[in-house]
Design an enzyme around this catalytic site. Structure first.
Site, mmCIF file in Angstrom:
data_model
loop_
_atom_site.group_PDB
_atom_site.id
_atom_site.type_symbol
_atom_site.label_atom_id
_atom_site.label_comp_id
_atom_site.label_asym_id
_atom_site.label_seq_id
_atom_site.Cartn_x
_atom_site.Cartn_y
_atom_site.Cartn_z
ATOM 1 N N CYS A 60 0.813 -1.221 0.000
ATOM 2 C CA CYS A 60 0.000 0.000 0.000
ATOM 3 C C CYS A 60 0.846 1.271 0.000
ATOM 4 O O CYS A 60 0.354 2.345 -0.311
ATOM 5 C CB CYS A 60 -0.917 0.023 1.223
ATOM 6 S SG CYS A 60 -1.669 -1.571 1.558
ATOM 7 N N HIS A 352 -9.343 1.827 -2.153
ATOM 8 C CA HIS A 352 -7.912 1.612 -1.982
ATOM 9 C C HIS A 352 -7.332 0.793 -3.124
ATOM 10 O O HIS A 352 -7.248 -0.436 -3.039
ATOM 11 C CB HIS A 352 -7.686 0.908 -0.641
ATOM 12 C CG HIS A 352 -6.254 0.631 -0.306
ATOM 13 N ND1 HIS A 352 -5.214 1.470 -0.668
ATOM 14 C CD2 HIS A 352 -5.684 -0.399 0.369
ATOM 15 C CE1 HIS A 352 -4.076 0.954 -0.229
ATOM 16 N NE2 HIS A 352 -4.319 -0.170 0.406
ATOM 17 N N CYS A 382 0.201 2.517 6.351
ATOM 18 C CA CYS A 382 0.604 1.186 6.794
ATOM 19 C C CYS A 382 0.566 0.260 5.587
ATOM 20 O O CYS A 382 -0.186 0.491 4.635
ATOM 21 C CB CYS A 382 -0.346 0.686 7.875
ATOM 22 S SG CYS A 382 -2.062 0.597 7.325
#
Lengths: 395, 433
Positions: A60, A352, A382
């Protein structure tokens, strides 16, 4: 989408035929044939063919890491300008065959004679080999998904369901308000008729969120993570142009913000640490190196992998125990002003697309700082594998 | 009028600078702030803004104050419930819609009542007689009737489109149109959020604009959808029904289009007659004056374009540059034009013939100004037409302002400015012709 988003930067800043120092672009879920995604995408974008590209991945945090790569190269004088980008298409993941069939096909390919190929093809062949292998989001070492890990974190930090739902609702409402205010007008590039984030639920409510069932801990009766307070996996791409001040001045480009510093950290999630707690470690290092406190920011952009992850992070920074035992600090970092957190919503509402999230956040924060005229923003992302990527932008 | 513009905006600078200094001094003019003075009028949801104090007191002498129009913030209505997306006012009653489910009713600057909608995020409100029409994020228009025996009670009396009409239309395949890539829906239903409503009282028609790129026309009498026009290449942000069957639409595709309503028997259709504007920046708001002779268009670049009717033809007459960020809403009342912006301010322009002058910039919101409603002030002094302006913002508050049409005596204002030492001609909104 990678080509589209790079092309949009080329159009916006008049970079047709311009050779940049680097295009760092990554994707988390990609096909083996996309091994050179960055280079292939930039060759179709309008940039000079002599622009190098590097294809990266840190889950990510990919595109924020790409921003760090490009920024560092500019800072040490290796290059003058570059693009940091990320792209992911979680709706079209590569589906592969299992190991047995893969080895059979490779062996067939190596064989020379047709009869040998036939023998290999039929030798102890089972129809079960045709069963495809779907990609998962479980951590290879623990076998648990990110959601499972975060559910554990929520229990450890006693983050309740309502707090998570409220944060999720706020994210949707703030994003909707930002769209209404025209904030994303010049940030979003339409792609195949899509002009707005499809995950956005402007008319969501606490009641609707409360009605959702736990998505990860379905058995203990204490599960709090749901589809509503967990980020949705989506398709998207984002890119930011970084440059030295001289390069920008030569081209008459206004600087939105300055990339001041960054830090990456990792936690030992295999042996008990929270999988998504690494930003709590990275941020104090960043603050110490820059002589800042946690409260010295006008904006906090914390990637909402899960509402619980954000809340656990904030609680960790407020916890004297955690800050002392884990971070080696004499005092807790303290609380942040909630009014400065994700002021235009974040991943819970936006969705996302793994690798694109970092660049999306950088672009959003840079514009916030530009509109404000001055200030400082903290980015915290994170990642899977127990890592965290953080950065400071200033104006 | 350039000098006039600068001086009038100078008053603004003074009001802004005085606002920041007056926040530390208590407002004690109870006759000015009736909502604050009387305990019986107090509501926990009313907050009196420190900005309500007229900026030019106590520096003004009595003589000077007689010539200075009383304009400024009256009070703030804060519910902390959600971002305010829509407003409508009539006869001192204000309706507010936000991203919560509640539509709140305010009278005399206090909360009067509220009613709940099943679907939140009320993006547009229209008051027509004893009915309230609300446009929602889910693409529906909901109709509410005011109980004549108890004005605080509102009951839902219908939805556009009505369930029976949806059912009837769903049966026939020819009623399905493509609304998105690989997605069809019946033509009488909006496929995306409603952005704006406009009522043609004379013909009993309600116009709804939507992010699905269409505008639809509803006969309010029986909630029938009479026409659906695929009007633009992007979201339709604003629709205004004007005189003689003319309808204006503004879109995120940067265009303003003019449509003419034609009726052949029972069939109503709208024909494109002209594209007034085509630009890069999205068109975010439209407003037309009462006589239909001036059309204003606000854009995401912060500029307001306007056209004036000359010999039955609209011609572009100039731009009003008062904002640094997107214009999100417009309102026209009498000689005044109000523009609300993402830069958190409201510009007040006065139109005198072909000339627009910026009278003031209303500052006080801490978030983008999303919607405006204007009513004539009932307590009118002779020769001084005043307007009550309601501004709804994404800072979750509604502010109530009183604005006078009178251009203040600039010499006295300039003198006051100089006395205060706060004087800046330079950073002023301007009208360009």
């Amino acid at each position: 989408m990678s080509v589209k988003v790079l092309g949009a930067l080329v159009e916006r800043y008049g970079l047709h035929g311009v050779e940049l120092g680097e295009v760092a672009l990554g994707a988390v879920i990609k096909h083996a044939s996309d091994w050179n995604l960055a280079r292939e995408a930039l060759l179709s974008s309008g940039l000079a063919a002599t622009t190098p590209g590097i294809t990266t991945a840190r889950a990510c945090g990919t595109s924020l890491d790409n921003a760090i790569i490009v920024a560092n190269k500019i800072a040490v004088g290796q290059i003058e300008a570059g693009i940091a980008a990320g792209s992911d298409t979680t709706s079209d993941v590569p589906i592969v065959y299992g190991t047995r069939l893969r080895k059979r096909l490779l062996a067939i390919n190596r064989a020379k004679a047709p009869l040998d190929k036939l023998k290999i093809a039929l030798h102890r062949f089972s129809l079960k080999e045709l069963k495809p292998s779907f990609p998962g989001v479980a951590e290879p070492r623990t076998g648990k998904s990110m959601g499972d890990h975060c559910e554990q974190m929520a229990k450890q930090w006693q983050v309740g369901r309502e707090a998570q739902d409220r944060l999720a609702l706020d994210s949707h409402r703030k994003l909707a308000a930002a769209y209404e205010a025209g904030f994303f007008e010049d940030l979003i590039v339409p792609f195949r008729g899509i002009r707005r984030d499809g995950f956005l639920r402007p008319d969501s409510s606490l009641e609707k969120l409360a009605a959702l069932k736990p998505a990860f801990d379905k058995t203990s009766g204490r599960g709090t993570l749901t589809a509503g307070n967990s980020t949705g996996l989506s398709d998207g791409a984002a890119a930011v142009l970084l440059a030295s001040e001289d390069w920008a001045a030569q081209r008459g480009l206004k600087v939105q913000a300055w990339f001041r510093d960054a830090e990456v950290a990792a936690v030992d999630f295999v042996h008990g640490e929270g999988l998504l707690m690494a930003p709590t470690v990275a941020v104090p290092r960043l603050l110490r190196r820059n002589g800042l406190t946690l409260q010295d920011f006008d904006y906090y952009e914390i990637h909402e992998a899960f509402a619980a992850q954000v809340l656990c992070t904030l609680r960790a920074w407020e916890s004297a125990d955690y800050c002392k035992q884990r971070l080696g600090l004499d005092a807790p970092l303290g609380a942040i002003d909630p009014a400065k957190l994700n002021v235009h919503g974040s991943s819970l509402a936006v969705g996302h697309p793994f690798a694109a999230t970092g660049a999306r956040i950088v672009a959003t924060l840079a514009k916030l700082l530009e509109q404000k005229g001055s200030g400082r923003g903290l980015i915290s992302i994170c990642t899977a594998g127990g890592m965290g990527v953080t950065a400071i932008l200033e104006r | 009028m350039r000098g006039g513009e600068k001086r009038s905006t100078n008053m603004l600078d003074n009001s802004i600078s005085n606002k920041s200094s007056s926040s530390s001094s208590e407002v004690d003019d109870s006759s000015r702030l009736s909502c604050e003075g009387s305990p019986t009028m107090m509501s926990p949801w009313n907050q009196t803004s420190p900005f309500a104090k007229p900026p030019w007191t106590p520096n003004f002498s009595e003589n000077m104050s007689q010539n200075v129009p009383q304009s400024g913030l009256i009070c703030s209505l804060v519910r902390e419930e959600g971002h305010i997306y829509s407003l409508a006012s009539k006869d001192g009653t204000l309706y507010t819609g936000s991203d919560s489910k509640n539509i709140r009713v305010w009278k005399n600057k206090q909360e009067f009542s509220a009613f709940k909608s099943k679907s939140g995020l009320v993006k547009a409100i229209i008051i027509s007689g004893d009915k309230i029409y609300t446009g929602h994020q889910d693409g529906k228009v909901r109709v509410w009737k005011i109980n004549p025996n108890d004005l605080s009670m509102h009951k839902r009396s219908g939805t556009f489109p009505a369930f029976f009409d949806i059912f009837k239309a769903s049966i026939r395949p020819k009623n399905y149109v493509e609304v998105k890539r690989n997605r069809t829906a019946i033509w009488i239903k909006h496929a995306d959020a409603i952005s704006c409503l406009s009522m043609n009282q004379e013909k009993g028609l309600l116009y709804s604009a939507s992010w699905d790129r269409t505008f639809k026309v509803w006969r309010v009498e029986d909630s029938k959808c009479l026409d659906s026009v695929k009007a633009h290449e992007d979201a339709v942000n604003s629709v205004v029904s004007s005189m003689e069957g003319i309808v204006y639409t503004g879109s995120a595709d940067g265009t303003v289009k003019v449509w003419k309503r034609e009726q052949e028997g029972k069939v109503v259709r709208h024909v494109l007659t002209r594209t007034l504007l085509s630009q890069e920046s999205a068109v975010t708001a439209l407003a037309v004056n009462d006589s239909g002779s001036v059309v204003y268009c606000g854009s995401s670049d912060g500029i307001v374009n306007f056209w004036e009717m000359e010999k039955e033809l609209l011609s572009h007459s100039g731009v009003l540059k008062g904002h640094k960020l997107a214009v999100l809403c417009l309102a026209v009342a009498g000689k005044l034009v109000f523009s609300g912006s993402a830069d958190k301010t409201i510009c007040v322009w006065r139109r005198e013939g072909a000339v627009h002058t910026c009278l003031s910039v209303l500052a006080g919101h801490t978030g983008p100004v999303k919607c405006l409603a204007v009513e004539e002030d009932s307590a009118v002094e002779a020769g001084d037409k005043k307007w009550v302006v309601y501004s709804g913002s994404l800072d979750k508050s509604v502010k109530v302002w009183k604005v006078s049409e009178i251009v203040p005596d600039m010499d006295r204002m300039a003198l006051m400015q100089q006395n205060n030492g706060k004087f800046d001609w330079k950073s002023l909104p301007s009208a360009k012709y």
